[in-house]
Design an enzyme around this catalytic site. Structure first.
Site, short mmCIF file in Angstrom:
data_model
loop_
_atom_site.label_atom_id
_atom_site.label_comp_id
_atom_site.label_asym_id
_atom_site.label_seq_id
_atom_site.Cartn_x
_atom_site.Cartn_y
_atom_site.Cartn_z
N HIS A 53 -6.25 4.34 -3.00
CA HIS A 53 -6.34 5.11 -4.25
C HIS A 53 -7.32 6.24 -4.03
O HIS A 53 -8.40 6.03 -3.46
CB HIS A 53 -6.82 4.23 -5.41
CG HIS A 53 -5.87 3.13 -5.69
ND1 HIS A 53 -4.66 3.34 -6.30
CD2 HIS A 53 -5.91 1.81 -5.37
CE1 HIS A 53 -4.01 2.20 -6.37
NE2 HIS A 53 -4.74 1.25 -5.81
N ASP A 70 6.14 -7.90 -5.34
CA ASP A 70 7.04 -8.85 -4.70
C ASP A 70 7.68 -8.26 -3.44
O ASP A 70 7.83 -8.95 -2.42
CB ASP A 70 8.15 -9.30 -5.67
CG ASP A 70 7.62 -10.27 -6.74
OD1 ASP A 70 6.47 -10.73 -6.61
OD2 ASP A 70 8.37 -10.55 -7.69
N PRO A 97 4.26 7.42 -8.53
CA PRO A 97 4.48 8.44 -9.54
C PRO A 97 3.30 9.40 -9.74
O PRO A 97 2.15 9.01 -9.72
CB PRO A 97 4.71 7.63 -10.82
CG PRO A 97 4.19 6.27 -10.54
CD PRO A 97 4.38 6.06 -9.08
N ASN A 98 3.69 10.65 -9.92
CA ASN A 98 2.78 11.76 -10.25
C ASN A 98 1.92 12.23 -9.09
O ASN A 98 1.22 13.24 -9.23
CB ASN A 98 1.89 11.40 -11.46
CG ASN A 98 2.72 11.12 -12.70
OD1 ASN A 98 3.54 11.94 -13.07
ND2 ASN A 98 2.56 9.95 -13.28
N ARG A 151 -12.88 3.51 -13.78
CA ARG A 151 -12.08 4.24 -14.76
C ARG A 151 -11.69 3.33 -15.93
O ARG A 151 -12.31 2.31 -16.16
CB ARG A 151 -10.87 4.85 -14.05
CG ARG A 151 -11.29 5.84 -12.94
CD ARG A 151 -10.11 6.51 -12.30
NE ARG A 151 -9.38 7.33 -13.26
CZ ARG A 151 -8.21 7.90 -13.00
NH1 ARG A 151 -7.65 7.75 -11.80
NH2 ARG A 151 -7.59 8.64 -13.92
N ALA A 200 0.31 4.65 -10.71
CA ALA A 200 0.25 3.85 -11.95
C ALA A 200 0.96 2.50 -11.80
O ALA A 200 0.59 1.53 -12.48
CB ALA A 200 0.86 4.65 -13.10
N ARG A 230 -2.97 18.07 -11.27
CA ARG A 230 -3.38 17.09 -12.28
C ARG A 230 -4.84 16.68 -12.07
O ARG A 230 -5.30 16.55 -10.93
CB ARG A 230 -2.47 15.86 -12.24
CG ARG A 230 -2.66 14.97 -11.02
CD ARG A 230 -1.64 13.85 -10.93
NE ARG A 230 -1.89 12.75 -11.83
CZ ARG A 230 -1.87 11.47 -11.44
NH1 ARG A 230 -1.63 11.14 -10.18
NH2 ARG A 230 -2.07 10.52 -12.30
N GLU A 247 -3.69 -0.55 0.96
CA GLU A 247 -3.60 0.06 -0.38
C GLU A 247 -4.63 1.18 -0.46
O GLU A 247 -5.79 1.00 -0.08
CB GLU A 247 -3.93 -1.03 -1.42
CG GLU A 247 -3.99 -0.51 -2.84
CD GLU A 247 -4.37 -1.61 -3.86
OE1 GLU A 247 -4.61 -2.77 -3.44
OE2 GLU A 247 -4.43 -1.29 -5.05
N ASN A 267 -0.01 4.13 -1.84
CA ASN A 267 -0.68 4.44 -3.10
C ASN A 267 0.41 4.32 -4.16
O ASN A 267 1.20 5.25 -4.36
CB ASN A 267 -1.28 5.86 -3.08
CG ASN A 267 -2.05 6.16 -4.36
OD1 ASN A 267 -1.97 5.41 -5.33
ND2 ASN A 267 -2.79 7.26 -4.35
N TYR A 307 -8.85 13.63 -8.79
CA TYR A 307 -8.04 13.64 -7.56
C TYR A 307 -8.33 14.80 -6.61
O TYR A 307 -7.72 14.89 -5.55
CB TYR A 307 -6.55 13.63 -7.94
CG TYR A 307 -6.19 12.46 -8.84
CD1 TYR A 307 -6.39 11.14 -8.43
CD2 TYR A 307 -5.68 12.67 -10.13
CE1 TYR A 307 -6.08 10.08 -9.26
CE2 TYR A 307 -5.37 11.60 -10.96
CZ TYR A 307 -5.58 10.30 -10.52
OH TYR A 307 -5.27 9.24 -11.35
N SER A 349 -8.86 7.97 -6.40
CA SER A 349 -10.00 7.79 -7.31
C SER A 349 -10.52 6.35 -7.21
O SER A 349 -9.85 5.48 -6.65
CB SER A 349 -9.57 8.08 -8.75
OG SER A 349 -8.60 7.14 -9.17
C1 DQA Z 1 -4.30 6.47 -8.36
C2 DQA Z 1 -4.98 5.73 -9.52
C3 DQA Z 1 -3.98 5.28 -10.55
O1 DQA Z 1 -4.62 4.58 -11.61
C4 DQA Z 1 -3.24 6.45 -11.14
O2 DQA Z 1 -2.25 6.03 -12.04
C5 DQA Z 1 -2.69 7.36 -10.09
C6 DQA Z 1 -3.43 7.61 -8.86
C7 DQA Z 1 -5.29 7.06 -7.36
O3 DQA Z 1 -4.86 7.45 -6.28
O4 DQA Z 1 -6.49 7.16 -7.65
O5 DQA Z 1 -1.65 8.01 -10.32
O6 DQA Z 1 -3.50 5.54 -7.66
#
Ligand code: DQA
Length: 148
Positions: free
Chosen positions: A101, A88, A11-12, A108, A78, A19, A99, A75, A24, A103
């Site tokens: 991220h 799962d 998401p996002n 954080r 959230a 954002r 995995e 990624n 980011y 950031s």
């Molecule tokens: C994120 C870190 C998450 O905490 C956040 O909700 C994101 C992006 C990152 O890529 O740093 O949406 O996964």
């Protein structure tokens, strides 16, 4: 035959570039997709780049990846911090998972400092910006060629 990988974005992440640039960076989602396609092509990987804001859709994508892809880069955004369902589903995928991220989630808010998937993935990259995706693609190629 080329190895097939999928890069799954939660998401996002479609709002990258708009954002929280302090977290980011300025790269857009399309820009991120473009650099990932370029690196995957360079390394001879067939790559699919997907995004969903919906938890169940991400679970479906992961389940459908089991027979289609040799590796997952994810990624989960959230949902990393909340989704047992995504954890799962990933746990059923018995091939490499990385995995990512953008950031540094450990620098954080406290609620971001816990990943529900870190202990079941092959490895992870955080805090290196969009470049983390590129590093993940390089690492995935090595994992799949057993060169790691
Ligand atoms: C994120 C870190 C998450 O905490 C956040 O909700 C994101 C992006 C990152 O890529 O740093 O949406 O996964």
């Amino acid at each position: 035959m080329n190895n097939k990988i999928i890069i799954i974005n939660g998401p996002n992440l479609n709002l990258l570039g708009e954002r929280e640039q302090s977290q980011y960076g300025s790269i857009t989602f399309d820009g991120l997709k473009e650099i990932c396609i370029k690196k995957s092509n360079e390394l001879g990987l067939d790559m699919k780049f997907v995004h969903s804001n919906i938890e169940g859709e991400l679970v479906n994508i992961i389940q459908q990846s089991i027979n289609k892809f040799d590796g997952i880069i994810i990624n989960a955004a959230a949902f990393t911090h909340t989704s047992i369902a995504i954890r799962d589903a990933l746990d059923v995928f018995k091939k490499p998972i990385i995995e990512v991220h953008i950031s540094n989630i450990y620098k954080r808010e406290e609620f971001r400092q816990k990943s529900l998937i870190s202990d079941i993935v092959t490895g992870g990259i955080f805090g290196l910006g969009a470049n983390g995706y590129i590093l993940a693609i390089i690492s995935m190629q090595k994992l799949l060629k057993n060169e790691n």
